[in-house]
Design a protein around this motif. Structure first.
Motif, PDB file in Angstrom:
ATOM      1  N   ALA A 173      15.105  -6.785  32.410  1.00 45.21           N
ATOM      2  CA  ALA A 173      16.103  -5.763  32.097  1.00 45.21           C
ATOM      3  C   ALA A 173      15.898  -5.251  30.672  1.00 45.21           C
ATOM      4  CB  ALA A 173      17.500  -6.351  32.231  1.00 45.21           C
ATOM      5  N   CYS A 227      21.402  -5.604  36.772  1.00 42.02           N
ATOM      6  CA  CYS A 227      21.190  -7.001  36.379  1.00 42.02           C
ATOM      7  C   CYS A 227      19.801  -7.549  36.710  1.00 42.02           C
ATOM      8  CB  CYS A 227      22.250  -7.887  37.031  1.00 42.02           C
ATOM      9  SG  CYS A 227      23.919  -7.584  36.425  1.00 42.02           S
ATOM     10  N   SER A 280      20.586  -2.627  29.674  1.00 39.25           N
ATOM     11  CA  SER A 280      20.972  -3.114  30.999  1.00 39.25           C
ATOM     12  C   SER A 280      21.499  -4.530  30.927  1.00 39.25           C
ATOM     13  CB  SER A 280      19.781  -3.073  31.966  1.00 39.25           C
ATOM     14  OG  SER A 280      19.404  -1.762  32.225  1.00 39.25           O
ATOM     15  N   ARG A 281      20.812  -5.379  30.172  1.00 37.96           N
ATOM     16  CA  ARG A 281      21.243  -6.767  30.045  1.00 37.96           C
ATOM     17  C   ARG A 281      22.624  -6.839  29.415  1.00 37.96           C
ATOM     18  NH1 ARG A 281      21.887 -11.332  27.605  1.00 37.96           N
ATOM     19  NH2 ARG A 281      21.064 -13.273  28.389  1.00 37.96           N
ATOM     20  N   SER A 282      22.852  -6.067  28.370  1.00 39.91           N
ATOM     21  CA  SER A 282      24.161  -6.063  27.712  1.00 39.91           C
ATOM     22  C   SER A 282      25.250  -5.615  28.671  1.00 39.91           C
ATOM     23  CB  SER A 282      24.149  -5.144  26.485  1.00 39.91           C
ATOM     24  OG  SER A 282      23.283  -5.654  25.513  1.00 39.91           O
ATOM     25  N   CYS A 341      25.190  -5.735  31.991  1.00 42.43           N
ATOM     26  CA  CYS A 341      25.321  -6.745  33.040  1.00 42.43           C
ATOM     27  C   CYS A 341      26.130  -7.942  32.543  1.00 42.43           C
ATOM     28  CB  CYS A 341      23.943  -7.186  33.501  1.00 42.43           C
ATOM     29  SG  CYS A 341      23.988  -8.499  34.721  1.00 42.43           S
ATOM     30  N   VAL A 342      25.770  -8.458  31.384  1.00 41.91           N
ATOM     31  CA  VAL A 342      26.470  -9.614  30.822  1.00 41.91           C
ATOM     32  C   VAL A 342      27.923  -9.246  30.526  1.00 41.91           C
ATOM     33  CG1 VAL A 342      26.615 -11.130  28.798  1.00 41.91           C
ATOM     34  CG2 VAL A 342      24.417 -10.754  29.928  1.00 41.91           C
ATOM     35  N   ASP A 401      22.380 -16.493  32.227  1.00 45.88           N
ATOM     36  CA  ASP A 401      21.238 -15.851  32.880  1.00 45.88           C
ATOM     37  C   ASP A 401      20.968 -16.458  34.256  1.00 45.88           C
ATOM     38  OD1 ASP A 401      20.809 -14.045  30.830  1.00 45.88           O
ATOM     39  OD2 ASP A 401      19.328 -15.297  29.819  1.00 45.88           O
ATOM     40  N   LEU A 422      15.954  -8.492  36.635  1.00 50.47           N
ATOM     41  CA  LEU A 422      15.045  -8.754  35.525  1.00 50.47           C
ATOM     42  C   LEU A 422      13.671  -8.210  35.867  1.00 50.47           C
ATOM     43  CD1 LEU A 422      16.069 -12.376  34.585  1.00 50.47           C
ATOM     44  CD2 LEU A 422      16.665 -10.259  33.420  1.00 50.47           C
TER      45      LEU A 422
END
Length: 122
Positions: free
Chosen positions: A42, A38, A46-48, A50-51, A84, A40
């Motif tokens: 990212a 998670c 990675s962002r997908s 994490c979210v 975020d 940044l």
């Protein structure tokens, strides 16, 4: 008859394989692993992840908590902060609390949400 025997043999082999695999320990994502994913900046992947993971934890809390049998312990006031912002706060929390690094991420994330969004005392 041969087809039935072949089908039964395949089923028995698959059942044995599934049983052997079910005895293997289940690896859970650690808090440190989630914090690392998670952080940044990212990558889109990675962002997908994490979210998706953090949203799934919160959605599971909402879906499994019976309102008449279990009082809520996470109360997000509206307007809610951005996703975020909450994730960035969790990363900071994880970095400031190294004792949680090897703990399962889902439980630590729920504890973080409970501290970040406490419910009003009645």
């Amino acid at each position: 008859m041969k087809k039935v025997l072949v089908l039964l043999a395949a089923f028995a082999a698959f059942s044995g394989l599934a049983q052997a695999q079910s005895n293997a320990p289940v690896k859970v994502l650690s808090t440190q692993e989630l914090v690392n994913v998670c952080k940044l900046p990212a990558s889109p992947e990675s962002r997908s992840y994490c979210v998706g993971y953090s949203t799934a934890i919160y959605d599971t809390y909402l879906a499994t908590r019976h309102p008449q049998r279990a009082k809520p312990f996470i109360c997000v006031k509206q307007p809610a902060p951005s996703r975020d912002e909450v994730i960035a706060d969790f990363v900071k929390f994880g970095q400031e609390n190294p004792q949680t690094a090897d703990k399962p991420a889902s439980g630590v994330f729920l504890g973080f949400l409970a501290a970040r969004f406490p419910c009003a005392r009645k």
